[in-house]
Scaffold this motif. Structure first.
Motif, PDB file in Angstrom:
ATOM      1  N   UNK A  75       0.988  -1.180  -0.020  1.00  0.00           N
ATOM      2  CA  UNK A  75      -0.009  -0.143   0.033  1.00  0.00           C
ATOM      3  C   UNK A  75       0.814   1.319   0.099  1.00  0.00           C
ATOM      4  N   UNK A  76       2.021   1.291   0.990  1.00  0.00           N
ATOM      5  CA  UNK A  76       2.987   2.240   0.793  1.00  0.00           C
ATOM      6  C   UNK A  76       3.672   2.402  -0.250  1.00  0.00           C
ATOM      7  N   UNK A  77       4.014   1.265  -0.913  1.00  0.00           N
ATOM      8  CA  UNK A  77       5.051   1.179  -2.006  1.00  0.00           C
ATOM      9  C   UNK A  77       4.204   1.885  -3.399  1.00  0.00           C
ATOM     10  N   UNK A  78       2.912   1.564  -3.292  1.00  0.00           N
ATOM     11  CA  UNK A  78       2.056   2.047  -4.550  1.00  0.00           C
ATOM     12  C   UNK A  78       2.317   3.658  -4.729  1.00  0.00           C
ATOM     13  N   UNK A  79       2.275   4.240  -3.420  1.00  0.00           N
ATOM     14  CA  UNK A  79       2.317   5.748  -3.429  1.00  0.00           C
ATOM     15  C   UNK A  79       3.723   6.091  -4.170  1.00  0.00           C
TER      16      UNK A  79
ATOM     17  N   UNK B 278      13.407   4.994  -9.468  1.00  0.00           N
ATOM     18  CA  UNK B 278      13.955   4.308  -8.775  1.00  0.00           C
ATOM     19  C   UNK B 278      13.145   3.009  -8.042  1.00  0.00           C
ATOM     20  N   UNK B 279      11.897   3.464  -7.761  1.00  0.00           N
ATOM     21  CA  UNK B 279      10.944   2.356  -6.956  1.00  0.00           C
ATOM     22  C   UNK B 279      10.375   1.494  -8.217  1.00  0.00           C
ATOM     23  N   UNK B 280      10.130   1.858  -9.099  1.00  0.00           N
ATOM     24  CA  UNK B 280       9.826   0.953 -10.285  1.00  0.00           C
ATOM     25  C   UNK B 280      10.722  -0.048 -10.814  1.00  0.00           C
TER      26      UNK B 280
ATOM     27  N   UNK C 162       0.811  -0.456 -13.886  1.00  0.00           N
ATOM     28  CA  UNK C 162       1.842  -0.724 -14.912  1.00  0.00           C
ATOM     29  C   UNK C 162       1.499  -0.106 -16.285  1.00  0.00           C
ATOM     30  N   UNK C 163       0.192  -0.416 -16.670  1.00  0.00           N
ATOM     31  CA  UNK C 163       0.057   0.045 -18.037  1.00  0.00           C
ATOM     32  C   UNK C 163      -0.264   1.743 -17.936  1.00  0.00           C
ATOM     33  N   UNK C 164      -0.626   2.312 -16.696  1.00  0.00           N
ATOM     34  CA  UNK C 164      -0.727   3.820 -16.862  1.00  0.00           C
ATOM     35  C   UNK C 164       0.890   4.285 -16.880  1.00  0.00           C
ATOM     36  N   UNK C 165       1.598   3.294 -16.283  1.00  0.00           N
ATOM     37  CA  UNK C 165       3.437   3.939 -16.296  1.00  0.00           C
ATOM     38  C   UNK C 165       3.912   3.739 -17.683  1.00  0.00           C
ATOM     39  N   UNK C 166       3.116   2.864 -18.292  1.00  0.00           N
ATOM     40  CA  UNK C 166       3.715   2.795 -19.742  1.00  0.00           C
ATOM     41  C   UNK C 166       3.412   4.003 -20.473  1.00  0.00           C
ATOM     42  N   UNK C 167       2.458   4.755 -20.120  1.00  0.00           N
ATOM     43  CA  UNK C 167       1.869   6.114 -20.630  1.00  0.00           C
ATOM     44  C   UNK C 167       2.768   7.034 -20.171  1.00  0.00           C
TER      45      UNK C 167
ATOM     46  N   UNK D 118       8.754   0.589 -16.444  1.00  0.00           N
ATOM     47  CA  UNK D 118       7.349  -0.172 -16.431  1.00  0.00           C
ATOM     48  C   UNK D 118       7.157  -1.137 -17.438  1.00  0.00           C
ATOM     49  N   UNK D 119       7.762  -1.144 -18.844  1.00  0.00           N
ATOM     50  CA  UNK D 119       7.721  -2.203 -19.805  1.00  0.00           C
ATOM     51  C   UNK D 119       8.344  -3.475 -19.136  1.00  0.00           C
ATOM     52  N   UNK D 120       9.329  -3.562 -18.438  1.00  0.00           N
ATOM     53  CA  UNK D 120      10.000  -4.700 -18.124  1.00  0.00           C
ATOM     54  C   UNK D 120       9.200  -5.086 -17.005  1.00  0.00           C
ATOM     55  N   UNK D 121       8.694  -4.480 -16.145  1.00  0.00           N
ATOM     56  CA  UNK D 121       7.805  -5.046 -15.280  1.00  0.00           C
ATOM     57  C   UNK D 121       6.435  -5.731 -15.577  1.00  0.00           C
ATOM     58  N   UNK D 122       5.902  -4.869 -16.494  1.00  0.00           N
ATOM     59  CA  UNK D 122       4.721  -5.211 -16.997  1.00  0.00           C
ATOM     60  C   UNK D 122       4.730  -6.531 -18.004  1.00  0.00           C
TER      61      UNK D 122
END
Length: 306
Positions: free
Chosen positions: A208-212, A224-226, A255-260, A270-274
């Motif tokens: 929950x904290x990490x998502x922030x 860095x977090x990603x 992750x899809x939002x971070x791809x944008x 984000x691409x490599x995580x996704x």
């Protein structure tokens, strides 16, 4: 032949002089200049015992005496508590002394690790140092040295204070925030079995904290977090955590939002995580931790070609 000549003080004397003069610095009265000078001299003498000189190796007996005096007098705690009162060079000396005494071993034992385990507030004093700009980086160096030792890392991980890292990595001072993130990353990657157990037990709270952090307005924090998230889910020890993470559709959506994201570097991470999450959902990965390790290696190889 005595270990110390009349012109050289023994460890007990050095510790007493240092402790007395730190007490004067705490009062902040007219005697502070002289006390500051004595503190510097004592720290230099202490460093010489622990590290030796160009001409001679550290004397084993004197090192043992000094370590015992530091424990018995509580000076190790006082040095951290009064770090802000010590001059710039003195702060560097304290850091060197602390890290040196922490590495000291007797056979398979690490006496200072045992001492700090019995006095865990030392760890939390160092962690709180991130709130004081004058000592933040010094405290970070000492804290990372502590984290090298699994018993000390465990104390921090399973404490309420661990969540303070989510605040420190977002600090407005770049150097301090970056240092805090380096310590945060070290905690989450160094002792893999311990960390996997910690994340599994505290999954909801931590993520929950990490998502922030992944949605931070701070570009460096977000990137860095990603990147760290990618390291964590690609680690075979974290199979159960990754399974939980992937089971929540909102994580894939994030992750899809971070791809944008407007930043190409954020898109890249984000691409490599996704990509790995997608493989897992598709059933290519995920049947076992062995398959997870295989897919993790495949994704890493793919990452190097893009």
């Amino acid at each position: 032949m005595p270990l110390f000549s009349k012109s050289h003080k023994n460890p007990a004397e050095i510790v007493k002089i240092l402790k007395d003069n730190l007490a004067i610095l705490e009062k902040q009265d007219k005697k502070t200049d002289k006390a500051s000078e004595e503190v510097s001299k004592s720290l230099q003498a202490m460093k010489e015992i622990l590290c030796g000189t160009n001409e001679k190796e550290p004397p084993t007996e004197a090192v043992a005496q000094l370590a015992q005096e530091l424990y018995n007098s509580g000076l190790l705690v006082t040095l951290i508590a009064d770090l802000q009162l010590i001059d710039f060079e003195g702060k560097k000396d304290v850091t060197q002394i602390f890290n040196n005494i922490l590495r000291r071993q007797i056979g398979t034992r690490s006496p200072t690790v045992e001492y700090i385990s019995a006095h865990p507030h030392i760890l939390f004093m160092l962690l709180k140092g991130y709130e004081a700009p004058q000592i933040a980086l010094r405290c970070g160096i000492m804290l990372r040295e502590c984290i090298r030792h699994e018993p000390l890392a465990k104390i921090i991980l399973f404490s309420n204070q661990f969540r303070d890292f989510f605040k420190y990595v977002e600090l407005s001072t770049f150097d301090i925030a970056s240092d805090a993130f380096a310590t945060f990353k070290d905690l989450l990657t160094r002792h893999k079995v311990l960390v996997a157990d910690f994340l599994e037990q505290n999954y909801d709270t931590i993520f929950e904290d990490y998502e922030k952090l992944l949605q931070s307005e701070n570009y460096v924090t977000k990137r860095q977090s990603l990147k760290l998230l990618g390291e964590l889910i690609l680690d075979r020890h974290n199979f159960a955590i990754m399974t939980k993470y992937i089971s929540k559709p909102e994580n894939l959506k994030l992750m899809m939002n971070l791809l944008r994201d407007k930043s190409p570097n954020i898109q890249f991470e984000a691409f490599h995580v996704f990509k790995y999450l997608f493989l897992f959902v598709s059933g290519v990965c995920g049947q076992s931790s062995q398959n997870t390790a295989y897919c993790g290696d495949s994704v890493k190889e793919s990452a190097q070609t893009h």
